[in-house]
Motif scaffolding. Structure first.
Motif, PDB file in Angstrom:
ATOM      1  N   ILE A   1       0.849  -1.194   0.000  1.00  0.00           N
ATOM      2  CA  ILE A   1       0.000   0.000   0.000  1.00  0.00           C
ATOM      3  C   ILE A   1       0.886   1.245   0.000  1.00  0.00           C
ATOM      4  CG2 ILE A   1      -1.823   1.270   1.183  1.00  0.00           C
ATOM      5  CD1 ILE A   1      -2.660  -1.468   0.029  1.00  0.00           C
TER       6      ILE A   1
ATOM      7  N   GLN B   1      -0.426   6.870  -7.962  1.00  0.00           N
ATOM      8  CA  GLN B   1      -1.273   5.734  -7.581  1.00  0.00           C
ATOM      9  C   GLN B   1      -1.218   5.450  -6.083  1.00  0.00           C
ATOM     10  OE1 GLN B   1       0.136   2.635 -10.296  1.00  0.00           O
ATOM     11  NE2 GLN B   1      -1.458   3.182 -11.762  1.00  0.00           N
TER      12      GLN B   1
ATOM     13  N   ARG C   1      -2.707   4.895  -2.547  1.00  0.00           N
ATOM     14  CA  ARG C   1      -3.997   4.345  -2.078  1.00  0.00           C
ATOM     15  C   ARG C   1      -4.534   5.165  -0.906  1.00  0.00           C
ATOM     16  NH1 ARG C   1      -8.449   2.139  -2.088  1.00  0.00           N
ATOM     17  NH2 ARG C   1      -8.844  -0.103  -1.961  1.00  0.00           N
TER      18      ARG C   1
ATOM     19  N   GLY D   1      -9.540   5.953  -6.428  1.00  0.00           N
ATOM     20  CA  GLY D   1      -9.491   4.917  -5.396  1.00  0.00           C
ATOM     21  C   GLY D   1      -8.634   5.262  -4.202  1.00  0.00           C
ATOM     22  N   ALA D   2      -8.317   6.541  -4.001  1.00  0.00           N
ATOM     23  CA  ALA D   2      -7.479   6.962  -2.872  1.00  0.00           C
ATOM     24  C   ALA D   2      -8.329   7.538  -1.757  1.00  0.00           C
ATOM     25  CB  ALA D   2      -6.457   8.001  -3.324  1.00  0.00           C
TER      26      ALA D   2
ATOM     27  N   ALA E   1      -6.874  -1.288   3.624  1.00  0.00           N
ATOM     28  CA  ALA E   1      -6.740  -1.398   2.176  1.00  0.00           C
ATOM     29  C   ALA E   1      -5.990  -2.674   1.788  1.00  0.00           C
ATOM     30  CB  ALA E   1      -6.021  -0.167   1.625  1.00  0.00           C
TER      31      ALA E   1
ATOM     32  N   PRO F   1      -8.540  -5.378  -0.433  1.00  0.00           N
ATOM     33  CA  PRO F   1      -7.989  -4.660  -1.594  1.00  0.00           C
ATOM     34  C   PRO F   1      -9.017  -4.245  -2.633  1.00  0.00           C
ATOM     35  CG  PRO F   1      -7.445  -6.999  -1.698  1.00  0.00           C
ATOM     36  CD  PRO F   1      -8.032  -6.763  -0.355  1.00  0.00           C
TER      37      PRO F   1
END
Length: 385
Positions: free
Chosen positions: A51, A161, A163, A197-198, A297, A301
């Motif tokens: 992550i 990217q 998370r 998706g964060a 997370a 996932p």
């Protein structure tokens, strides 16, 4: 830590003061048996492995306690970026809470350092040229960092990217002023993070620090997709300085006796009289929740930011919404919907119920007793006559 709301323009960078340093501590953290057992239970479920957590702050210095720190954008010195230089200590302390080997909640998480603000740098604004073309001088602007660079930092985290995005730097405005502020850029960045998706976690702000007061609108904690985190004074009390922000109250422990020193090792804070003091503030409560989200997370996932936020909210304790990482990780989501049940109505059978039968029997018995009583009285009178 507070940042400027408004954006300077046409500024060049000049250093203004030496970098902050902590008071070195020879001894590292000493965990009690209970604390060690807690961490063992927590990390048997998740460690944050795989992550990426973006830390939008004052930079993150490389440290033996931090396994992985990726370099991100630098909005303090964009011409010569140094995202690994933390001149304020702040970002490194925050990162230790998230992913420190000995004290971090998600020790295997990957950190992504974005240097967005600093109290040790000022931007120099050149004044317009005087007649004849000579410069008329300039002035030092407020501290580096503003809502524009905050929005750009969020977009950099999205591009990397990440998370989870931790933001322990805030801007505050009185509510009546906030109504007139254009936050389109920041709100668009928060929406982009949600769609990518964060999960964004932000400090709720300290009323005791410069520029913030209770009742202020705090950015980016104002966002409805942001987990705004206050700080607790103890297990049951919200700290007096902690500003309530966001749609739902959340809080975490924001007091640290020992922190990562950007120069290496550990550091403590000292008062002017030489006595030890704790690092404290909502800045250090937010990374507790950010690291907890990183654990969730890893464990779930496929879940969206909204689903991960729902897990945090359901695990929050009543009143001030205290978050315990282990409780959040072992929380079983409640099911509030009850399956519909088919209702069938039928006519009752046309047969006498037992109640009238008993009533009839009781009436007959009473009449029988009355008849016998009258007959006995008649016999007594006949005997006397």
């Amino acid at each position: 830590m507070s940042v400027s709301v408004f954006s300077p323009s046409a500024f060049s960078l000049e250093p203004s003061s030496p970098c902050a340093t902590g008071v070195p501590s020879a001894a590292g953290p000493r965990l009690t048996q209970e604390q060690s057992h807690y961490r063992a239970r927590l990390h048997s479920l998740a460690t944050g492995a795989g992550i990426k957590v973006a830390v939008i702050d004052t930079g993150v210095s490389p440290h033996e306690q931090l396994a992985t720190v990726h370099p991100g954008a630098d909005f303090i010195a964009p011409e010569e970026p140094e995202p690994w230089l933390d001149c304020d200590m702040h970002g490194t302390v925050v990162s230790g809470i998230i992913a420190g080997h000995d004290i971090g909640i998600a020790p295997h998480a990957e950190l992504y350092s974005i240097r967005q603000t600093s109290t040790h740098y000022r931007h120099f604004a050149p004044a317009p040229p005087a007649e004849g073309g000579d410069s008329a001088g300039g002035a030092l602007a407020a501290m580096s960092g503003n809502l524009d660079t905050l929005a750009a930092a969020i977009m950099d985290a999205v591009a990397a990217q990440a998370r989870v995005i931790n933001i322990s730097v805030v801007s505050c405005l009185p509510a009546d002023h906030a109504e007139r502020l254009d936050t389109t850029g920041l709100d668009s960045a928060l929406l982009a993070a949600e769609e990518a998706g964060a999960v964004v976690v932000a400090a709720s702000g300290n009323a005791s620090s410069g520029g913030c007061a209770h009742g202020d609108t705090v950015y980016p904690a104002h966002g409805h997709t942001v987990l705004a985190v206050g700080a607790t004074q103890d297990a049951h009390t919200l700290a007096e300085y902690s500003i309530r922000s966001g749609e739902v109250a959340l809080s975490a422990d924001g007091h640290l006796p020992l922190v990562l020193n950007p120069a290496g090792g550990w550091a403590t804070a000292k008062r002017d009289n030489g006595q030890d003091m704790e690092f404290h503030g909502t800045s250090f409560a937010a990374p507790v929740v950010a690291a907890t989200v990183a654990l969730l997370a890893q464990r779930y996932p496929e879940e969206s930011p909204a689903q991960l936020r729902a897990r945090i909210y359901q695990a929050a304790r009543p009143s001030h919404g205290f978050i315990d990482p282990l409780a959040a990780l072992t929380q079983v989501p409640a099911e509030y919907t009850v399956p519909a049940r088919e209702k069938v109505l039928t006519h009752a059978a046309a047969t006498p119920t037992p109640v009238p039968a008993r009533m009839g029997l009781m009436v007959l018995t009473a009449l029988g007793l009355l008849t016998m009583s009258l007959a006995w009285l008649g016999w007594r009178r006949a005997a006397r006559s």
